[in-house]
Design an enzyme around this catalytic site. Structure first.
Site, PDB file in Angstrom:
ATOM      1  N   ALA A  66     -27.630   6.587 -28.994  1.00 38.42           N
ATOM      2  CA  ALA A  66     -27.367   5.153 -28.863  1.00 38.42           C
ATOM      3  C   ALA A  66     -28.544   4.418 -29.493  1.00 38.42           C
ATOM      4  CB  ALA A  66     -27.224   4.792 -27.394  1.00 38.42           C
ATOM      5  N   GLY A 111     -26.442   9.920 -27.034  1.00 42.68           N
ATOM      6  CA  GLY A 111     -25.054   9.489 -27.235  1.00 42.68           C
ATOM      7  C   GLY A 111     -24.398  10.166 -28.435  1.00 42.68           C
ATOM      8  N   GLU A 114     -23.204  13.369 -27.157  1.00 44.50           N
ATOM      9  CA  GLU A 114     -22.053  13.084 -26.281  1.00 44.50           C
ATOM     10  C   GLU A 114     -20.784  12.835 -27.111  1.00 44.50           C
ATOM     11  OE1 GLU A 114     -24.300  10.081 -24.048  1.00 44.50           O
ATOM     12  OE2 GLU A 114     -23.832  11.253 -22.260  1.00 44.50           O
ATOM     13  N   GLU A 134     -32.753  11.530 -23.316  1.00 43.59           N
ATOM     14  CA  GLU A 134     -32.700  10.327 -22.461  1.00 43.59           C
ATOM     15  C   GLU A 134     -33.832  10.268 -21.434  1.00 43.59           C
ATOM     16  OE1 GLU A 134     -30.056  11.872 -23.550  1.00 43.59           O
ATOM     17  OE2 GLU A 134     -28.377  10.493 -23.834  1.00 43.59           O
TER      18      GLU A 134
END
Ligand code: DAK
Length: 260
Positions: A66, A111, A114, A134
């Protein structure tokens, strides 16, 4: 539809969807997430597309996570909206009728990993590096990573990756079962498309029903999963593709599937 951060190229029923922000290592900001949602929906509706390959632009990254620069300035409400957007994308990928294969050509972090885990399976180049950094940013995976990774490789290895934030190289990711196969960088896209083309030739309803059975069956008891599989299996006997597939076998000819 034109997208600012995505490229789409369709050849012989296989669409290649490329996240195109190479200067930011294809990091996912709100705009990219919104575009991904639209693009995946369109590809799922497009009768001319039978399989999707998802990759990242440039030679360094699939998606490096992200967008930290955007997230750094978010308030709680904006964080919530951002989370829902990302979760909608990964949940939609799992619910799509069409199979999606990730071609991980470099960093797939946070992300980005993911997103790859939400695909039906992953091929990688030798340059791939996967991980969940993260915890080094004071957060934890939030686009389904804890759930999808633990289901895929088991809780112990998933915990090690998530608690340390360490990256795995392509060979280790393959040995741990995150990645199905590793290719030299210059071959990755061609090899991924080759597999996508094999899938594009077979019965689309068989593929989408099998995708449904695997994805949803994993959340059921084994007995309920068997029942769900039998129900989906039975419905396929109401399709032209089942008659065509078995008819073609009996008549010793190539089947021409219509997806209905
Ligand atoms: N976001 C924004 N920009 C990024 C980025 C990212 N994730 N990753 C790389 N970049 C940018 C860099 O800032 C740099 O931009 P400039 O400084 O040139 O403008 C450019 O891409 C090139 O990166 P580097 O110069 O850093 O390249 P290096 O080779 O030195 O290092 C690296 C490559 C991938 C090791 C490094 O860039 C890196 O550590 N990147 C961050 C990786 C990361 O921590 N990813 C996880 C992000 S957190 C949520 C759910 C999910 C999430 C969040 C919320 N909710 C439910 C609320 C997901 C979170 C994440 O993914």
């Amino acid at each position: 539809m034109e997208f600012k951060n995505l490229l789409i190229e369709t050849v012989d029923s296989v669409a290649t969807l490329t996240v195109n922000r190479p200067k930011s290592l294809n990091a996912l900001n709100s705009e990219v997430l919104g575009e991904l949602e639209c693009a995946l929906y369109e590809l799922d509706q497009d009768a001319g597309v039978k399989a999707v390959v998802l990759t990242g632009a440039g030679e360094r990254a699939f998606v490096a996570g992200a967008d930290i620069k955007e997230m750094a300035g978010m308030n709680a409400y904006e964080g919530h909206v951002f989370a829902r957007k990302g979760q909608q994308v990964v949940l939609f990928m799992e619910r799509m009728k069409k199979p999606v294969i990730a071609a991980v050509n470099g960093y797939a972090l946070g992300g980005g990993l993911e997103l790859a885990l939400a695909c039906d399976f992953i091929y990688a180049s030798t340059k791939a590096r996967v991980g969940f950094p993260e915890v080094t940013l004071g957060i934890m995976p939030g686009f389904g990573g804890t759930q999808n990774l633990a289901r895929l490789i088991g809780p112990n290895r998933a915990n090690e990756m998530i608690f340390t934030g360490r990256m795995l190289d392509a060979d280790k990711a393959c040995a741990w079962g995150i990645v199905n196969e590793v290719f030299p960088p210059e071959e990755l896209l061609a090899k991924t498309r080759e597999t996508a083309h094999v899938i594009a030739q077979v019965a689309p309803l068989g593929v989408s029903s099998a995708k449904d059975a695997v994805a949803n069956g994993l959340n059921m008891s084994k007995e309920d999963g068997f029942r769900y599989e039998a129900a989906l299996f039975g419905v396929l006997f109401a399709t032209g593709d089942q008659r065509e597939g078995m008819g073609a076998f009996v008549e010793k000819r190539q089947a021409a599937f219509q997806g209905k």
